[in-house]
Each structure stands twice: as C-alpha cells, then as structure tokens.
Motif scaffolding. Structure first.
Motif, PDB file in Angstrom:
ATOM      1  N   ILE A 142       0.824  -1.212   0.000  1.00 18.68           N
ATOM      2  CA  ILE A 142       0.000   0.000   0.000  1.00 18.68           C
ATOM      3  C   ILE A 142       0.857   1.261   0.000  1.00 18.68           C
ATOM      4  CG2 ILE A 142      -1.977  -1.127   1.090  1.00 18.68           C
ATOM      5  CD1 ILE A 142      -1.078   0.090   3.753  1.00 18.68           C
ATOM      6  N   GLY A 143       2.166   1.109  -0.227  1.00 17.44           N
ATOM      7  CA  GLY A 143       3.038   2.271  -0.330  1.00 17.44           C
ATOM      8  C   GLY A 143       3.301   2.981   0.976  1.00 17.44           C
ATOM      9  N   LEU A 144       3.244   2.265   2.088  1.00 18.04           N
ATOM     10  CA  LEU A 144       3.437   2.876   3.398  1.00 18.04           C
ATOM     11  C   LEU A 144       4.894   2.689   3.813  1.00 18.04           C
ATOM     12  CD1 LEU A 144       1.936   4.271   5.734  1.00 18.04           C
ATOM     13  CD2 LEU A 144       1.528   2.001   6.698  1.00 18.04           C
ATOM     14  N   THR A 145       5.626   3.786   3.972  1.00 18.95           N
ATOM     15  CA  THR A 145       7.033   3.708   4.353  1.00 18.95           C
ATOM     16  C   THR A 145       7.278   4.455   5.657  1.00 18.95           C
ATOM     17  OG1 THR A 145       7.484   5.596   2.903  1.00 18.95           O
ATOM     18  CG2 THR A 145       7.879   3.381   2.001  1.00 18.95           C
ATOM     19  N   VAL A 146       7.300   5.777   5.621  1.00 14.81           N
ATOM     20  CA  VAL A 146       7.500   6.578   6.825  1.00 14.81           C
ATOM     21  C   VAL A 146       6.233   7.351   7.105  1.00 14.81           C
ATOM     22  CG1 VAL A 146       8.863   8.398   7.913  1.00 14.81           C
ATOM     23  CG2 VAL A 146       9.963   6.770   6.355  1.00 14.81           C
ATOM     24  N   ILE A 147       5.807   7.384   8.353  1.00  8.15           N
ATOM     25  CA  ILE A 147       4.557   8.053   8.675  1.00  8.15           C
ATOM     26  C   ILE A 147       4.650   8.713  10.045  1.00  8.15           C
ATOM     27  CG2 ILE A 147       3.493   6.022   9.750  1.00  8.15           C
ATOM     28  CD1 ILE A 147       0.899   6.852   8.327  1.00  8.15           C
ATOM     29  N   ASP A 148       4.096   9.905  10.159  1.00  5.69           N
ATOM     30  CA  ASP A 148       4.002  10.603  11.429  1.00  5.69           C
ATOM     31  C   ASP A 148       2.548  10.541  11.878  1.00  5.69           C
ATOM     32  OD1 ASP A 148       3.870  12.279  13.573  1.00  5.69           O
ATOM     33  OD2 ASP A 148       4.875  13.971  12.618  1.00  5.69           O
ATOM     34  N   VAL A 153      -2.486  12.068   7.060  1.00  9.52           N
ATOM     35  CA  VAL A 153      -3.860  12.075   6.574  1.00  9.52           C
ATOM     36  C   VAL A 153      -4.130  10.712   5.951  1.00  9.52           C
ATOM     37  CG1 VAL A 153      -5.530  13.129   5.001  1.00  9.52           C
ATOM     38  CG2 VAL A 153      -3.818  14.557   6.169  1.00  9.52           C
ATOM     39  N   LEU A 154      -5.128  10.025   6.453  1.00  9.50           N
ATOM     40  CA  LEU A 154      -5.433   8.687   5.974  1.00  9.50           C
ATOM     41  C   LEU A 154      -5.970   8.712   4.550  1.00  9.50           C
ATOM     42  CD1 LEU A 154      -7.123   7.282   9.190  1.00  9.50           C
ATOM     43  CD2 LEU A 154      -4.926   6.559   8.245  1.00  9.50           C
ATOM     44  N   SER A 155      -5.637   7.687   3.794  1.00 12.73           N
ATOM     45  CA  SER A 155      -6.102   7.572   2.420  1.00 12.73           C
ATOM     46  C   SER A 155      -7.597   7.256   2.392  1.00 12.73           C
ATOM     47  CB  SER A 155      -5.335   6.453   1.706  1.00 12.73           C
ATOM     48  OG  SER A 155      -6.005   6.039   0.537  1.00 12.73           O
ATOM     49  N   PRO A 156      -8.363   7.872   1.493  1.00 14.95           N
ATOM     50  CA  PRO A 156      -9.797   7.543   1.395  1.00 14.95           C
ATOM     51  C   PRO A 156     -10.041   6.084   1.036  1.00 14.95           C
ATOM     52  CG  PRO A 156      -9.294   9.568   0.205  1.00 14.95           C
ATOM     53  CD  PRO A 156      -7.978   8.956   0.575  1.00 14.95           C
ATOM     54  N   ASP A 157      -9.119   5.483   0.287  1.00 15.35           N
ATOM     55  CA  ASP A 157      -9.328   4.118  -0.202  1.00 15.35           C
ATOM     56  C   ASP A 157      -8.598   3.053   0.610  1.00 15.35           C
ATOM     57  OD1 ASP A 157     -10.862   5.031  -2.469  1.00 15.35           O
ATOM     58  OD2 ASP A 157      -8.963   5.697  -3.337  1.00 15.35           O
ATOM     59  N   LEU A 158      -7.548   3.445   1.331  1.00 18.58           N
ATOM     60  CA  LEU A 158      -6.715   2.454   2.014  1.00 18.58           C
ATOM     61  C   LEU A 158      -6.540   2.770   3.497  1.00 18.58           C
ATOM     62  CD1 LEU A 158      -3.966   2.132  -0.751  1.00 18.58           C
ATOM     63  CD2 LEU A 158      -5.715   0.428  -0.206  1.00 18.58           C
ATOM     64  N   ALA A 159      -7.485   3.494   4.072  1.00 13.67           N
ATOM     65  CA  ALA A 159      -7.341   3.932   5.459  1.00 13.67           C
ATOM     66  C   ALA A 159      -7.255   2.748   6.420  1.00 13.67           C
ATOM     67  CB  ALA A 159      -8.510   4.836   5.845  1.00 13.67           C
ATOM     68  N   ARG A 181      -9.651  10.712  14.283  1.00 17.53           N
ATOM     69  CA  ARG A 181      -9.525  11.939  13.487  1.00 17.53           C
ATOM     70  C   ARG A 181     -10.067  11.715  12.085  1.00 17.53           C
ATOM     71  NH1 ARG A 181      -4.271  12.275  15.689  1.00 17.53           N
ATOM     72  NH2 ARG A 181      -3.355  11.663  13.687  1.00 17.53           N
ATOM     73  N   GLY A 182      -9.758  10.567  11.511  1.00 15.55           N
ATOM     74  CA  GLY A 182     -10.271  10.270  10.182  1.00 15.55           C
ATOM     75  C   GLY A 182     -11.781  10.156  10.149  1.00 15.55           C
ATOM     76  N   ALA A 183     -12.364   9.597  11.206  1.00 14.59           N
ATOM     77  CA  ALA A 183     -13.820   9.452  11.263  1.00 14.59           C
ATOM     78  C   ALA A 183     -14.515  10.792  11.388  1.00 14.59           C
ATOM     79  CB  ALA A 183     -14.200   8.562  12.444  1.00 14.59           C
ATOM     80  N   ARG A 184     -13.792  11.817  11.858  1.00 14.45           N
ATOM     81  CA  ARG A 184     -14.368  13.163  11.995  1.00 14.45           C
ATOM     82  C   ARG A 184     -14.056  14.052  10.792  1.00 14.45           C
ATOM     83  NH1 ARG A 184     -12.319  13.212  18.068  1.00 14.45           N
ATOM     84  NH2 ARG A 184     -14.293  12.948  19.196  1.00 14.45           N
ATOM     85  N   SER A 185     -13.314  13.522   9.828  1.00  9.52           N
ATOM     86  CA  SER A 185     -12.809  14.341   8.725  1.00  9.52           C
ATOM     87  C   SER A 185     -13.801  14.368   7.559  1.00  9.52           C
ATOM     88  CB  SER A 185     -11.461  13.792   8.257  1.00  9.52           C
ATOM     89  OG  SER A 185     -11.648  12.523   7.632  1.00  9.52           O
ATOM     90  N   LEU A 187     -13.526  12.606   4.826  1.00 12.05           N
ATOM     91  CA  LEU A 187     -13.396  11.400   4.024  1.00 12.05           C
ATOM     92  C   LEU A 187     -14.773  10.893   3.601  1.00 12.05           C
ATOM     93  CD1 LEU A 187     -10.648   9.587   6.139  1.00 12.05           C
ATOM     94  CD2 LEU A 187     -10.362  10.484   3.823  1.00 12.05           C
ATOM     95  N   PRO A 188     -14.836  10.027   2.597  1.00 11.25           N
ATOM     96  CA  PRO A 188     -16.129   9.472   2.170  1.00 11.25           C
ATOM     97  C   PRO A 188     -16.849   8.772   3.327  1.00 11.25           C
ATOM     98  CG  PRO A 188     -14.414   8.956   0.574  1.00 11.25           C
ATOM     99  CD  PRO A 188     -13.726   9.560   1.749  1.00 11.25           C
ATOM    100  N   PRO A 189     -18.185   8.733   3.294  1.00 10.92           N
ATOM    101  CA  PRO A 189     -18.942   8.144   4.411  1.00 10.92           C
ATOM    102  C   PRO A 189     -18.561   6.706   4.728  1.00 10.92           C
ATOM    103  CG  PRO A 189     -20.416   9.331   2.926  1.00 10.92           C
ATOM    104  CD  PRO A 189     -19.075   9.307   2.271  1.00 10.92           C
ATOM    105  N   SER A 190     -18.318   5.894   3.695  1.00  7.85           N
ATOM    106  CA  SER A 190     -17.979   4.495   3.964  1.00  7.85           C
ATOM    107  C   SER A 190     -16.648   4.382   4.703  1.00  7.85           C
ATOM    108  CB  SER A 190     -17.918   3.698   2.658  1.00  7.85           C
ATOM    109  OG  SER A 190     -16.934   4.246   1.786  1.00  7.85           O
ATOM    110  N   THR A 191     -15.698   5.252   4.360  1.00  5.94           N
ATOM    111  CA  THR A 191     -14.404   5.246   5.050  1.00  5.94           C
ATOM    112  C   THR A 191     -14.559   5.737   6.481  1.00  5.94           C
ATOM    113  OG1 THR A 191     -13.285   5.663   2.944  1.00  5.94           O
ATOM    114  CG2 THR A 191     -12.023   6.054   4.949  1.00  5.94           C
TER     115      THR A 191
END
Length: 426
Positions: A142-148, A153-159, A181-185, A187-191
């Motif tokens: 999923i292209g995840l390497t370094v993250i703070d 910011v979570l991906s809409p498709d791969l959160a 935080r993502g659930a309050r953002s 992002l699309p409703p399903s995410t």
C-alpha cells in the motif's frame, strides 16, 4: 453456575519467542495448513482460514473481495510452522519460505504482490499479507514507508489497511487517535464509518467505557446514515453497525439495551441471502462475530441456556476454530453440563497448535471441579507446555458461580511506550 476463568496471553515480542520455542517440542501440530503454505482448507480448518484461502484465490484471479473480520492472531503462520517443528517457516520473507510447504497458490500470491496493482488489489494484498504474517510486505503493497501519526492524513481508499499495518508498529492509543480523526474528517462516508467502527471494536476488546468509544459509536451511526441501507452489502454493514454500537450499553451494564441492539443486528443478518462464495463467506464471517458476542454477553449475565443456543450456531459456522469449542465449553459449563464441556474443550485440543493451550487449561479446570485432580494436573501441564507465557484471571459471572482456584493474572511485559513518534515501517 460454573464461572470459567479468563485465559490470557502475554502480547510482548519476547513472549512470542517463548511460545514459538515451546511449540517446537509440545507435539501438538496444527491440523489446518492454510496459514503455512496456503494449502487447501480441510474439515479441520477454521472459517477465518477458509476466508484467507478464498481471498488468495480471488486475489491471483483479479476478482473482487469484500472486507472481512481480522483473523484472531497476526502470528498464525509462525505458530503453525513452529507447531510442526519447522522454524524455517517463520522467516520475514515469502521467498525464504520452505519449498516443501508452499503450495502453488503461495507462489502465485507472492508473484502478484510484486506487480503493479490497482487500489482494490492493493487493499486485498495488504489484508492477505497481514493474515500470512508479512507486515513489511503488506506495508509495501500500500506504499506505506515513513509516517508521522500526529500529522498523517489517511487515504480515502486504504485507510483501514494503513491502520492495520501501523498496529504492528505503533501504540494502540496512537492508531486509535488517528482513526478517530479520520472518522471526523471529510473522508467518504464508507471510510468514516469503517474508521469509527475500528475505534469501537478496539475499545470493546478492552471492555471499558470511554469518551473515544462513545464518540466513535456516534460517528459510525452518522456515517452509516449517509450510505445505502438496502441490498446485501447494505444489510451486512447494518448488522455490523448494530453489533458495534451494542458495545456502548454493554460496557455500561445496560444489558437489556445491548441485547436489543444485538437483536437488530441478528435481524439484519438473517434477512439477507448471500449468493456466490465470497458473499457466503462474508455473511458467515459477520455471523461468527455476532454469535460470539451473543454468547459472551449472555454468559456475563448468567443466561447459560441462551448462550448455549448461540454457541451451537458457532459450531455450525466454524467447527475447526478453537474459539468455537472454548465458547461452547464455557456455555455448557455454565449450564452445569460439565461432562459435555470436557468433550468440547477436548475438541479444541484436537485442533492442535497454540489454541490447544487454552482448551487444555479450561478442560483441566472442569476436571478439577469434578474431583478428577490427577487428570486435571495432566491438562494443566499440557497447557503450560504449549504456552508458558499465559496467565489466568478468576471468572466473574454475575448471579452465581466462582472462579475457584484460578491464579491471578500477570500484566503483559514489553509494552511499547505511549509516546507518539514518526515511524519507519521496515
């Protein structure tokens, strides 16, 4: 009413190493071979193993795959290989897996994960690789390497996939805060719904009320109201939503409201008919989680007969799962059917591997209650031989019974510090 003790396992990396060494000599090989080599499921394979194998076949074929419940342990491949005495199967790379254990499907999955993948395929690849115990490969998929975690910011498709990988590297508090935080953002409703449910289920696993649990449940309801409620997928998600929000009244000891919501979940689930293999597996996966929760909630208030009825459903859904026999044994013991409980726990032992440790301990506990002390001692020895890292907490069932004789639980060692930090996934 007999209150069964709660069997716990130290989650630290050091304890995992101890379990692997113990399994090498315990002589209780896992009967299912899905998690070490992706061999075809057998009658002794749990539902989650059948799901994993079906996901692998669909992935290499490029077919659509729905989201499933996470498997019960992130180390199933390691524990399975160790139970066969094969430490050469616990390495961190798919390419070094023993050739005599790997099926053709194993290598086809390996090859496809190295190619160019669309977003839907990357999601399935990540989930599948995590199930097989390769978190580094899952992160790469999923292209995840370094993250703070403070600013990411979570991906809409791969959160959810990002969170699943980060759970292997970050404290739970940091991952849950990111999900909330993502659930309050925006992002699309399903995410947003899935992120909120992630927080609810993580809090439910701890069994304690919290502001995060309440907020996540409310956010899940709000996001779900923005999505279609009909059709197979809509009703399946509706069942999952009600199962999740039932946790809120349950941890507040409002059992009537919890059971009302679980009843609505059951109504949603039984109102749909799955078509095709993946839909049938998705339906069964949700049903297993729901019936497991129903067993536990009814046992917690002393309704053993009701719990036993739901435990019978688990046997129909997944007789190859050690959790099935643990719950049925608990329900039988709660009803006073101790001989039948012994048989149920024995079925769990027969499945082999790490799960046999809990089954052996519980069988020993019941044998001790029956006055068969020498047989109980043998089961306790077997349990300790398989998993010397375990601890046991005395049972506490309202309305009757006692924990009798169970040792006090030890706190898990090796926990990561709660400080939030940037992490390199490697």
């Amino acid at each position: 009413m007999t209150a069964m003790p709660r069997y716990r396992t130290d989650p630290s990396p050091r304890a995992l190493a101890v379990r692997l060494r113990a399994l090498l000599t315990a002589q209780v090989p896992v009967t299912c071979r899905v998690y070490a080599g992706l061999s075809a499921p057998s009658p002794d394979s749990a539902l989650h193993a059948r799901v994993t194998h079906a996901m692998a076949r669909a992935f290499v074929a490029g077919s659509a795959v729905p989201r499933f419940e996470p498997p019960p342990s992130a180390h199933l491949r390691l524990l399975t290989a160790a139970s066969w005495g094969r430490l050469d199967g616990v390495g961190p790379e798919m390419t070094t897996f023993p050739v005599d254990l790997a099926s053709e499907l194993w290598w086809r999955v390996h090859e496809r994960t190295l190619g160019t993948l669309h977003t839907a395929d990357r999601r399935v690849a990540c989930d599948l690789l995590l199930r097989l115990g390769y978190p580094q490969r899952a992160a790469a998929a999923i292209g995840l390497t370094v993250i703070d975690p403070r600013n990411h910011v979570l991906s809409p498709d791969l959160a959810l996939e990002q969170l699943a990988v980060l759970r292997c590297h970050l404290p739970s508090s940091a991952v849950e805060a990111m999900a909330l935080r993502g659930a309050r953002s925006g992002l699309p409703p399903s995410t947003r719904r899935d992120l909120a449910l992630f927080v609810v289920f993580r809090n439910a696993a701890r069994g304690a009320d919290s502001t995060s649990l309440q907020a996540a449940a409310a956010l899940a309801v709000k996001a779900s109201s923005e999505l279609p409620q009909n059709g197979f997928a809509g009703m399946l998600h509706r069942a999952r939503l009600h199962r999740a929000i039932a946790v809120v009244p349950f941890v507040r000891h409002d059992i009537a409201e919890a059971h009302r919501l679980l009843g609505r979940a059951l109504e949603s689930l039984t109102s749909i008919t799955p078509e095709g293999e993946m839909d049938r597996l998705a339906w069964a996966d949700e049903a297993y989680a729901l019936y497991s929760f129903l067993v536990r909630t009814h046992l917690s208030v002393g309704l053993g007969q009701r719990a036993l009825g739901y435990a019978d459903e688990l046997v129909e859904l997944s007789p190859g799962d050690d959790r099935t026999w643990a719950l049925q044994g608990d329900a039988l013991a709660a009803c006073g059917s101790l001989d039948a409980a012994l048989e149920a726990y024995g079925r769990g032992i027969a499945l082999g591997g790490w799960g046999a440790a809990r089954a052996a301990y519980l069988r020993g506990f019941v044998l001790e209650r029956l006055g068969r002390v020498a047989e109980a001692a043998e089961e306790y020895v077997l349990s300790q031989r398989i998993d010397p890292t375990s601890s046991v907490v005395a049972g506490d069932v309202p309305g009757g019974g006692d924990g009798g004789g169970a040792a006090a639980g030890r706190q898990g060692a090796g926990r990561r510090p709660a400080a939030v930090r940037a992490v390199r996934v490697r």
